[in-house]
Write an enzyme that holds these catalytic residues in place. Structure first.
Site, mmCIF file in Angstrom:
data_model
loop_
_atom_site.group_PDB
_atom_site.id
_atom_site.type_symbol
_atom_site.label_atom_id
_atom_site.label_comp_id
_atom_site.label_asym_id
_atom_site.label_seq_id
_atom_site.Cartn_x
_atom_site.Cartn_y
_atom_site.Cartn_z
ATOM 1 N N LYS A 77 26.734 -6.499 -23.326
ATOM 2 C CA LYS A 77 27.610 -7.546 -22.787
ATOM 3 C C LYS A 77 26.746 -8.592 -22.088
ATOM 4 O O LYS A 77 25.791 -8.242 -21.378
ATOM 5 C CB LYS A 77 28.607 -6.926 -21.814
ATOM 6 C CG LYS A 77 29.673 -7.883 -21.297
ATOM 7 C CD LYS A 77 30.664 -7.142 -20.391
ATOM 8 C CE LYS A 77 31.784 -8.039 -19.908
ATOM 9 N NZ LYS A 77 32.742 -7.327 -19.012
ATOM 10 N N SER A 152 37.648 -7.828 -20.341
ATOM 11 C CA SER A 152 36.750 -8.913 -20.614
ATOM 12 C C SER A 152 35.614 -8.545 -21.561
ATOM 13 O O SER A 152 34.952 -9.456 -22.092
ATOM 14 C CB SER A 152 36.143 -9.432 -19.300
ATOM 15 O OG SER A 152 35.339 -8.440 -18.701
ATOM 16 N N SER A 176 38.067 -3.725 -17.820
ATOM 17 C CA SER A 176 37.403 -4.487 -18.881
ATOM 18 C C SER A 176 36.623 -3.678 -19.900
ATOM 19 O O SER A 176 36.145 -4.247 -20.882
ATOM 20 C CB SER A 176 36.456 -5.505 -18.275
ATOM 21 O OG SER A 176 37.174 -6.636 -17.873
#
Ligand code: GLN
Length: 484
Positions: A77, A152, A176
């Protein structure tokens, strides 16, 4: 079987034994990422991926033992600092930023001989539930490209679902990891707060942020967590506790465990197909010998409000550092004050601004007691709901998300609807507890649904044992989206 369809643990073990080459794996991942249209990768450099893979193969050729993630293609990420790739947090304000160092979790993956595919798309600064808050484009759900992947960590979930990487790292502040895992039909793990060092993780809400793992199966997510967990002197909230053998916990017997089902998780707002799928999942856990116990979590209804006070307060402080002086983007202007203002105005997207404003407001002198200190007290009450439940049960089970993946654009104009998507993941975040989402029976539309399992702090071994046991009997086992 195609290399990237095999399980993460088996692939790593095959590379260690010399049965599979890291370069072949890297080529397979590169070929897929080049064809990919999910939008999951923000930074992809085949030369860097090949170089990492060659280094692993050469290490083996020299007769050196390889690490626990030997040759495994992994994505990161884009909120995790990487010294050899830019780190943007999907924000314009960090456009082109190259950190001079690796996050501890990233360094540990390297030390375990992993190979990186690149940096993955996300909601800007990890604020969002659909990945639509990225400054660099949306991510499409691999099961249905007209739908969101969740957020997210949308890129992290989509990359695993699309078979572009065998595992990925994400972060979970309020859901997330677990929510996009549910919406993309993969396994996503948020460990106990303090398990994984946050050094080199760009902070959103520091009392909630945790790095965690995604993989196509529970053992893969467990293997990844074994590598990244553990104390780090550079993060004072990381805890020096022995790392349990989490892969070994997969396959242990779950008969006799008591599972709490909170009444509050099955009230209004839960879609019918999720209700049916999770009901069936709970029945199959009963079939494995678990005892199902109804429990009450009376403060659940305050979780969304509490989270959006605590998280925004912390983000308003954490994001103050992006001022045009120290990092990446600067918008020059007539004086210092307006340089700060214009940099932040042009650099941050709408949702990030909304949260900075909210957070500044709840921390302001006249409103601190009414909002921030009240939210801290309610946070304690939410934690006590879990404490009381765990006096009677070994784990809490329920839906990860109230719905399947929704169409792109459906909630962008309505932040409250977006926030409500986190109603089942926020409580464990506020309480600092470990949670996992495991694919359950898909919805009527064939879209993925996740079962969430939450256990007491530091009980990841039990969480993995339950998750793995359920995975073996889940109707979702072996289901994959159609490949490009
Ligand atoms: N969706 C939640 C939010 O928008 C959680 C985000 C996260 O866990 N990083 O804040």
């Amino acid at each position: 079987m195609e290399l990237l369809e095999r399980s993460l643990v088996d692939v790593a073990d095959a590379v260690r034994k010399g049965q599979v080459s890291a370069l072949d794996l890297a080529e397979a991942a590169i070929a897929r990422i080049e064809r990919d249209d999910t939008g999951s990768h923000l930074d992809f450099d085949p030369a860097r991926t090949r170089a990492m893979a060659r280094a692993v193969d050469e290490k083996r050729a020299r007769g050196q033992a390889l690490g626990a993630l030997a040759g495994v293609p992994l994505g990161l990420k884009d909120v995790l600092c990487t010294k050899d790739a830019r780190t943007t947090c999907a924000s314009k304000i960090l456009d082109g930023y190259r950190p001079p160092y690796d996050a501890t979790a990233v360094a540990r993956l390297r030390a375990a001989d992993a190979v990186f595919t690149g940096k993955l798309n996300m909601d800007e600064f990890a604020m969002g539930s659909s990945n639509e808050n990225s400054a660099y484009g949306v991510v499409k759900n691999p099961w249905d490209p007209t739908r969101v992947p969740g957020g997210s960590s949308g890129g992290s979930a989509a990359a695993v679902a699309a078979g572009l990487a065998l595992g990925t790292l994400g972060t979970d502040t309020g859901g997330s990891i677990r929510q996009p895992a549910a919406l993309c039909g993969v396994v996503g793990v948020k460990p106990t707060y303090g398990r994984v060092s946050r050094y080199g993780l760009v902070a959103f809400a520091s009392s909630l942020d945790q790095i965690g793992t995604f993989a196509a199966d529970v053992r893969g997510a467990a293997r990844l967590l074994e590598v990244i967990a553990g104390h780090d002197p550079r993060d004072s909230t990381s805890v020096a506790r022995p790392i349990d053998e989490w892969v070994a916990a997969c396959g242990t017997d779950v008969a006799g465990l008591r599972l709490g089902v909170p009444r509050e998780y099955f009230e209004e707002g839960l879609d019918a197909d999720v209700r049916a799928s999770i009901g069936a999942a709970i029945e199959s856990l009963r079939g494995l010998g678990c005892t199902i116990v109804p429990v009450e979590m009376p403060h659940t209804k305050y979780a969304v409000a509490t989270y959006y006070v605590v998280a925004t307060a912390e983000c308003s402080s954490n994001l103050a550092r992006f001022d045009g002086v120290r990092y990446a983007t600067r918008v020059d202007s007539k004086d210092l004050e307006s340089m700060y203002g214009e940099t932040r105005d042009r650099g941050f997207g709408a949702e990030v601004k909304r949260r900075i404003l909210l957070g500044t407001y709840v921390l302001s002198a006249g409103y601190y007691d009414a909002y921030y200190s009240k939210a801290q007290k309610v946070r304690t009450l939410i934690r006590r709901d879990f404490d009381r439940a765990f006096e009677q049960v070994d784990a809490i089970v329920g839906p990860t998300s109230p719905s399947v993946a929704w169409p792109l654009g459906a909630k962008v104009a309505d932040p409250l609807q977006m926030y409500l998507a986190d109603v089942y993941t926020l409580p464990a975040s506020l309480a600092g507890l470990p949670g996992v989402s495991v694919p359950a029976q898909p919805g009527a539309s064939g879209l993925p649904i996740g079962l969430q399992i939450v256990t007491p702090a530091w009980s990841e071994a039990r969480m993995f044992s339950l998750a793995h046991a359920f995975e073996q009997v889940s109707p979702a086992k072996g289901l994959r989206p159609r490949r490009a």
